[in-house]
Every structure is written in structure tokens, then in C-alpha cells.
Design an enzyme around this catalytic site. Structure first.
Site, mmCIF file in Angstrom:
data_model
loop_
_atom_site.group_PDB
_atom_site.id
_atom_site.type_symbol
_atom_site.label_atom_id
_atom_site.label_comp_id
_atom_site.label_asym_id
_atom_site.label_seq_id
_atom_site.Cartn_x
_atom_site.Cartn_y
_atom_site.Cartn_z
ATOM 1 N N LYS A 195 -6.008 -4.501 -0.636
ATOM 2 C CA LYS A 195 -6.464 -3.678 -1.762
ATOM 3 C C LYS A 195 -7.738 -4.283 -2.335
ATOM 4 C CE LYS A 195 -5.891 0.099 -3.912
ATOM 5 N NZ LYS A 195 -5.953 1.361 -3.180
ATOM 6 N N SER A 388 -6.313 6.199 -0.948
ATOM 7 C CA SER A 388 -5.525 5.774 -2.095
ATOM 8 C C SER A 388 -5.026 7.001 -2.854
ATOM 9 C CB SER A 388 -6.337 4.835 -2.983
ATOM 10 O OG SER A 388 -5.475 3.947 -3.673
#
Length: 589
Positions: A195, A388
Site C-alpha cells: 500500500k 483501490s
């Protein structure tokens, strides 16, 4: 005292911005009133003409009305833009238009993502299938411009021009030192080894995990880039890689020798070749119409009331209504509900081009996609990004289609809470004290102090919970186990080509193919394609212009390509809540 400073500065800024806003609204109203009473006429396509494609303007996902576009004012005449939807439909219309004999590509640079660029390239390839010609010429080609131009029948370069070809690179902008200098501490809580959206706030370079994923998706994009050029120019893909690795095209003559271009010509010589193709006298002007002015639309021959709705969702995902260029959770959810309840709409294609954003807004939208799928088919078509939060809102669809170069996945979440203690205390000499009735009363409210370890633990628990929900949404939608989703999640970014292998995407396909798939699933043979949200009329658009939009246009006009860095820095220091997004300031060039 802190509130005093905040409100004084906000008031002063508001007054200045409001004054500017009212000035431009007044100009817009006057312009609209003048145009509304003036005789109008559609741009007429001349016979035996060429369609001029330059792409030297802003390319958005969907054309949006701009009340300031075309104002005859210093500094504002260049505010022209066009959506990918209109670019593709106009090229399709030109293919069917007997007045258009060919396309003249005069592209120096392309300011858009690879998936958008490939969609335009594929549309031009389809145009060629009609037997009409495509000629490309430039005084200098960037890599993206050459990629697009390589689809042409012939490619020409100025004798003293240049062709930049050295392979692709990707960069990410990091803010840690800049934030340290001003005394802002970005407190990050995340889930996902890959991430990387949080790295620009806390690092000055990529982590090894991030470097691994960038190498992976950049290599996948480069494969598509090289293979398409190889097909267009009838060259060997490995040879093209070698040319890039050795920077073999240093001079214009090298481009001819290596068969990247057909010849070196001056502008008058390329125009002479186009005249020859059109069969017109050398003294006559070439009948030309630009892509921006060409208003024809392709004929569908569909007279039925049945519709396939294409709902555009592009930009960052935010809570509430959002604005142009953003996906508002409430706004998109309402659009989905209206389409679900519209009996004339038999299927929905959700066109997603988003780096993600608010996890809460993403879940709000996901719910409406899930409900709509129970009533009528929902197909997702992915653009440059659907990552995402962009993937979150896609996961529930019946099928997901992507471009090979789409950046998707990035299944992971994070929270960023800035602390301005050093800025206030050390830089400004301002201090705060508080009285509270509960231990956590000022947690995540006053950002004049860092979080305690206990507060970090509470917020990290919320981040972990959102990630678990995210994985469950994907697992249910894609018929996977949560463990499987986690193994390909962890915030890792994939290209569309890679996502097909991982079963995050069903197949590689264009938006047009997604529409046909939606129609087939709804068992439609006779239907119309309708785009949503509906475009506002010019007067409504003028009144709906926000001060943020005006500021954005002013910044874009003055700073050009550098405006994105200022906007990114602002986003870094103002975003709040748990985020499901990638760092959309990924640069590939």
C-alpha cells in the site's frame, strides 16, 4: 486561538475567491446571453476532407461543459477540452462519414494515461479498416505521441526534428522532507505490504515492496506499448526493445534507418502528399476539420426505447455529492438508483476511471451496484485507473472488463492524520491547551498534537476492519476466498493484463465491447446507448460553477503541467478518514 487564525484566514481567502468567482460568472452569463441570441450554426464538414487530430488539449473521461471555454480573453482562449467518449464517437462517425477521406495525425505530445491513449489508437485502427487513409506527421515525437502515431499507414518526421524513444520510466513524488520543513508530521496507519499511497508522506524514496510492484506493472505496460508499435510498424518487438535500451534514435536519420518513420519531410511536403491522396490541385487548400470541431455522431440505426446506460465514474472518490472530476458517493449512488428504477434502461455499464479515495463512499457505491445487479446486468469498463476504491466499487458487477494497461487492484486501505504541533509550536510560536470531559474527546479532532499509542491502536483497528470488509466484498463479487484475495491484495497494484490472470478482471475489452456484452446479457438486439450523468445546459453549468472549479482553472492555466504538484500537496495535507486509494501522482513517461 487556533480557530481564530483558521477563520480569519478562511474569511480573507473566501472574500478574494468569491470576488474572482463572481467576476467570471458575470462574464459567463454575458457570454451565454450573447451566444443565445446570436444565430448559431453547426460546423459543416466539407467534402473530400481530412479529420485533423492533434490532441494538444485536455482529455477527460467524459466531455464536460465549460462556460469559460473559448472566451476571447488573454490567457483563457486555451481552455478547451474533450472527453474520451467524444473522441471515440467522433472517430467512429468519421469512419462512416463519406465526406471524411482520411485522418491527419499531427501529435507532438499526449497528456493522458496509457489506457486512454490505447483506446484512441484502437479507434484509429478501426477507422483504417474502412479503407480510409491515416497519415502521421510531427516536428518532434514524444514516446506517447509516437505510440499513437505508429498506427498510421505512413509516419513522417521533420528533417531536423526528433523522435524520443528510450523506454518507459515511472516516478512518484515524495513530500517527507517538505512536510518536515514546515513542521507537519503525517501519522500513517495502513494495511497492505504494497500500500504505497502512504509512502510519499513518510519516505523520500520507494520501499522495496513498492519498487517490486512498480517494476511489475511498468513492465506489463511496456509489453503492450512495444507490441503495439511492432504490429503497427511491422517490426520485431525485441528489436524495438534493443533500440530503446541503446537509445539508438539520436538523430532524424536514425528513425528512418530503423524504420520508425517512413521519411523525413517538411510541412509543405506532407501537405502535398495529403493533397495527392485526396486528388486535389497543389494550389488548393486541403479541406480540413479538427476533431474538436467535428460534431457528427455515429449512426446506430436503433429506434427502440430500450437502453444500455453508460454511467461515468471518474476522479477521486469522496464523501457526499462531490463535483465535476470527482466521484461523490451520494451522487453516484443516486444515479445508480435512478437507472435501476428506470424501466427503459435494461443494462448498465459502469465506466470507472478512479485511483480510489474514501473507503466509506466506496462502500456506499458498492451497495448500489450490488442492488442494481439483482435487477439488471451491470458490466464494469475500466479506464486508466480502477484501483483501490475504484476496484471496490467495481467488485460487485456481473463482469469486469479492463484495458491491458489499466492500473487496478490495490486492495488495501490506510488512514493519514497530520499533526501540526511542530508547525504551530516551533515555526509559528503558537501553543494550544485544552480541557476535555473524556480521555479520547479530542482524538482525531485537534491536530495540534500527535496521537497517543492507544489512539493509534484504536484507529488501526478501524483500518483493519475496513480491509476485512473490502476483501469480503471482492471475495463475494469475484467468487474467491478471502485468503485468496488477501494473497493478491495487500495494496498491490496490477495492470489489466495481470488482473485477468489473477481473476480480478474477466477479460481485456474496450468500452464498446463492454456495452455489447451488457446488451447481450440483457438479451437485447435493438437498443440505444445513453450516457449518464446527463450534461447540464449551459446556463445551469454557469450557475453551478464552484469557487474550487474556478481556482482549479486559474491554477491550471497559469502553472500548466506543474499545477498537479500543488494540487497533490494540498490533497496530502487535507484528506481525512480511512482511504482506499493509490498514489494517483504516478508518472509514466
Amino acid at each position: 486561538m487556533k480557530s481564530f487564525f483558521k477563520y480569519v484566514l478562511a474569511t480573507i481567502t473566501g472574500i478574494i475567491i468569491s470576488s474572482i468567482l463572481m467576476f467570471f460568472i458575470l462574464i459567463g452569463i454575458v457570454t451565454y446571453m450573447v451566444s443565445s441570441v446570436s444565430p448559431t450554426s453547426e460546423t459543416v464538414t466539407p467534402s473530400n476532407a481530412v479529420l485533423l487530430v492533434t490532441l494538444d488539449h485536455t482529455i477527460t473521461e467524459k466531455t464536460e461543459p465549460n462556460p469559460f471555454e473559448g472566451l476571447d480573453m488573454p490567457g483563457y482562449s486555451s481552455m478547451r477540452s474533450i472527453g474520451l467518449n467524444d473522441i471515440l464517437s467522433r472517430i467512429q462517425a468519421a469512419k462512416e462519414d463519406s465526406n471524411i477521406k482520411g485522418i491527419y495525425l499531427n501529435v507532438k505530445g499526449v497528456n493522458t494515461g496509457f489506457a486512454t491513449m490505447k483506446a484512441i489508437r484502437d479507434a484509429i485502427q478501426d477507422f483504417k479498416a474502412s479503407g480510409k487513409f491515416v497519415v502521421a506527421y510531427s516536428e518532434s515525437f514524444t514516446q506517447k505521441a509516437y505510440y499513437l502515431s505508429s498506427v498510421a499507414d505512413q509516419v513522417y518526421l521533420h528533417p531536423e526534428g526528433g523522435l524520443d524513444f528510450r523506454g518507459l520510466a515511472s516516478s512518484v513524488m515524495f513530500f517527507k522532507d517538505a512536510l518536515d520543513k514546515v513542521g507537519v508530521d503525517m501519522q500513517v496507519l495502513k494495511v497492505g505490504t504494497y500500500k504505497s499511497a502512504v509512502e510519499p508522506y513518510i519516505m523520500n524514496s520507494m520501499s522495496e515492496a513498492n519498487r517490486e510492484q512498480v517494476n511489475s506493472y511498468l513492465g506489463s505496460i511496456y509489453n503492450t506499448f512495444v507490441n503495439d508499435i511492432a504490429t503497427g510498424r511491422k517490426l520485431n518487438a525485441d528489436s524495438i526493445r534493443g533500440i530503446a535500451d541503446n537509445y539508438a534514435i539520436k538523430y532524424p536519420e536514425d528513425a528512418v534507418k530503423l524504420k520508425f518513420v517512413d521519411s523525413l519531410l517538411y510541412k509543405d511536403e506532407i501537405l502535398a502528399k495529403i493533397r495527392e491522396k485526396l486528388g486535389i490541385d497543389s494550389k488548393k487548400d486541403i479541406p480540413t476539420i479538427s476533431l474538436l470541431d467535428y460534431k457528427n455522431t455515429p449512426s446506430t440505426g436503433k429506434g427502440t426505447a430500450d437502453r444500455v446506460a453508460v454511467l461515468y465514474a471518474y476522479g477521486a472518490i469522496v464523501d457526499g455529492e462531490g463535483s465535476t472530476g470527482m466521484i461523490g458517493g451520494d451522487k453516484l449512488s443516486r444515479d445508480l438508483r435512478e437507472l435501476r428504477n428506470d424501466d427503459k434502461v435494461k443494462a448498465v455499464v459502469l465506466r470507472v476511471n478512479s485511483p480510489g479515495g474514501s473507503a466509506l463512499a466506496s462502500d456506499v457505491i458498492w451497495r448500489e451496484v450490488e442492488l442494481t445487479k439483482k435487477v439488471k446486468p451491470v458490466i464494469v469498463s475500466m479506464g486508466d485507473y480502477a484501483a483501490s476504491g475504484g476496484y471496490y466499487i467495481s467488485a460487485a458487477a456481473d463482469s469486469i472488463f479492463a484495458d491491458p494497461t489499466t492500473l487496478t487492484g490495490s486492495i488495501g486501505v490506510f488512514g493519514v492524520i497530520p499533526s501540526f504541533q511542530k508547525l504551530f509550536n516551533e515555526k509559528l510560536g503558537v501553543h494550544f491547551d485544552a480541557v476535555k470531559t473524556g480521555k479520547f474527546a479530542d482524538m482525531d479532532v485537534d491536530m495540534d498534537r500527535p496521537l497517543t499509542e492507544e489512539e493509534k491502536s484504536i484507529i488501526q483497528g478501524s483500518v483493519n476492519r475496513v480491509y476485512q470488509v473490502f476483501m469480503k466484498r471482492v471475495a463475494d463479487g469475484r467468487k474467491m476466498t478471502v485468503a485468496n484475495v488477501d494473497s493478491i491484495g495487500q495494496g498491490r497494484v496490477w495492470t489489466g493484463a495481470q488482473a485477468v490472470e489473477l481473476k480480478l478482471v474477466d477479460r481485456l475489452a474496450t468500452l464498446d465491447e463492454a456495452v455489447k456484452a451488457a446488451a447481450a446479457k440483457a438479451k437485447l438486439t435493438d437498443y440505444r446507448v445513453t450516457e449518464y450523468p446527463r450534461a447540464k445546459d449551459p446556463l445551469s453549468e454557469i450557475w453551478s460553477v464552484s469557487k474550487e472549479k474556478v481556482k482549479g482553472m486559474l491554477i491550471d492555466e497559469e502553472l500548466g503541467e506543474y499545477a498537479k504538484y500543488l494540487k497533490e500537496l494540498k490533497r496530502v495535507t487535507t484528506q481525512s478518514g480511512i482511504q482506499a486509494r493509490i498514489p494517483y501522482m504516478i508518472e509514466i513517461y
